[in-house]
Design a protein around this motif. Sequence first.
Motif, PDB file in Angstrom:
ATOM      1  N   GLU A  52     -13.724 -10.183 -26.693  1.00  0.00           N
ATOM      2  CA  GLU A  52     -14.989 -10.245 -27.426  1.00  0.00           C
ATOM      3  C   GLU A  52     -14.772 -10.843 -28.813  1.00  0.00           C
ATOM      4  O   GLU A  52     -15.551 -11.681 -29.277  1.00  0.00           O
ATOM      5  CB  GLU A  52     -15.585  -8.851 -27.542  1.00  0.00           C
ATOM      6  N   GLU A  56     -16.231 -14.358 -30.652  1.00  0.00           N
ATOM      7  CA  GLU A  56     -16.843 -14.421 -31.977  1.00  0.00           C
ATOM      8  C   GLU A  56     -16.173 -15.478 -32.844  1.00  0.00           C
ATOM      9  O   GLU A  56     -16.839 -16.228 -33.569  1.00  0.00           O
ATOM     10  CB  GLU A  56     -16.751 -13.041 -32.645  1.00  0.00           C
ATOM     11  N   SER A  79     -21.958  -7.668 -35.112  1.00  0.00           N
ATOM     12  CA  SER A  79     -22.879  -7.502 -33.994  1.00  0.00           C
ATOM     13  C   SER A  79     -22.715  -8.652 -33.010  1.00  0.00           C
ATOM     14  O   SER A  79     -22.945  -9.809 -33.353  1.00  0.00           O
ATOM     15  CB  SER A  79     -24.331  -7.466 -34.496  1.00  0.00           C
ATOM     16  N   GLU A  81     -24.575  -9.171 -30.480  1.00  0.00           N
ATOM     17  CA  GLU A  81     -25.915  -9.700 -30.220  1.00  0.00           C
ATOM     18  C   GLU A  81     -26.305 -10.738 -31.265  1.00  0.00           C
ATOM     19  O   GLU A  81     -26.809 -11.823 -30.933  1.00  0.00           O
ATOM     20  CB  GLU A  81     -26.945  -8.573 -30.209  1.00  0.00           C
ATOM     21  N   ALA A  82     -26.054 -10.425 -32.540  1.00  0.00           N
ATOM     22  CA  ALA A  82     -26.388 -11.377 -33.599  1.00  0.00           C
ATOM     23  C   ALA A  82     -25.579 -12.651 -33.451  1.00  0.00           C
ATOM     24  O   ALA A  82     -26.081 -13.754 -33.695  1.00  0.00           O
ATOM     25  CB  ALA A  82     -26.131 -10.740 -34.965  1.00  0.00           C
ATOM     26  N   LEU A  84     -24.410 -13.895 -30.629  1.00  0.00           N
ATOM     27  CA  LEU A  84     -24.941 -14.629 -29.488  1.00  0.00           C
ATOM     28  C   LEU A  84     -26.233 -15.357 -29.854  1.00  0.00           C
ATOM     29  O   LEU A  84     -26.462 -16.494 -29.439  1.00  0.00           O
ATOM     30  CB  LEU A  84     -25.190 -13.673 -28.312  1.00  0.00           C
ATOM     31  N   VAL A  85     -27.070 -14.691 -30.639  1.00  0.00           N
ATOM     32  CA  VAL A  85     -28.323 -15.310 -31.068  1.00  0.00           C
ATOM     33  C   VAL A  85     -28.046 -16.537 -31.932  1.00  0.00           C
ATOM     34  O   VAL A  85     -28.631 -17.608 -31.734  1.00  0.00           O
ATOM     35  CB  VAL A  85     -29.199 -14.301 -31.838  1.00  0.00           C
ATOM     36  N   SER A  88     -26.633 -19.299 -29.809  1.00  0.00           N
ATOM     37  CA  SER A  88     -27.685 -19.883 -28.979  1.00  0.00           C
ATOM     38  C   SER A  88     -28.568 -20.828 -29.784  1.00  0.00           C
ATOM     39  O   SER A  88     -28.916 -21.924 -29.331  1.00  0.00           O
ATOM     40  CB  SER A  88     -28.540 -18.765 -28.366  1.00  0.00           C
TER      41      SER A  88
END
Length: 249
Positions: A52, A56, A79, A81-82, A84-85, A88
């Motif tokens: 992971e 990052e 994070s 999620e942050a 990945l956002v 993206s």
Amino acid sequence: MGGSEKLYRVGQLAELTGLTVRTLHHYDDIGLLSPSRRSGAGYRLYDGVDVERLYEILALRQLGLSLEQIAEAITDQTSLEAMLVAHSEHIDARLAAVQRLRTQLGGVLATVRRADRPTDTDLLDLIRRVMTVDARVENYFDADQLAALAVRREELGEDRIRAVENRWPSLIAEVDAAIAAGMDPAAPEAGALATEWMGLLEQFHGGDPGLRDGMYRMQEDNTEEIQKNFGGPTTEQIDFIRRAGESRG
């Protein structure tokens, strides 16, 4: 992901990710990504948490951060999620830039297929956007890097590119004047010149070390031609900026 019990030796992780063992060793050496475990024989063993963290690191690299900046940005509270956002959104921007480039290319191609001759403006603009690959450029950038440079130009936009290009002659003149005046590279004024110089270059390489090194090597190998056609920079000016930059750190 962090609960996975599967462990990866450095060679396995390199093969699965497309990285080199040397790169993973370097990340370990600088404390950016150290394996969570070691085998009885001392081999590096990476677990799910390490994988992971590696994602990052690579996501931040693609966003243009240096390894030093990544080390500062990544914490145990990062994070995913942050990340990945943000990744993206960056990919979406790159896709949009490529699509704009593809649309323009399609327009020029349609003109040619109608047996019409595209205007010089059409071709010059297209050349600027895709950075036409000649034998010399291929010596410094691979295909992926050339595509990244083209996308980078699209992301910057023509107005920003012109602003950067227009600033270079006056900045080079200021550096030349500083050298002529005997300015100490460690002086704050020299540091300010170095900061702006590096900032203008970063507009194009985006912090990517491969693109940055390719640009530097291309400049070094073609210094005389670049100076003749574009007015600099000279080896002396580059050395001054290098020493001023080192003094900042």
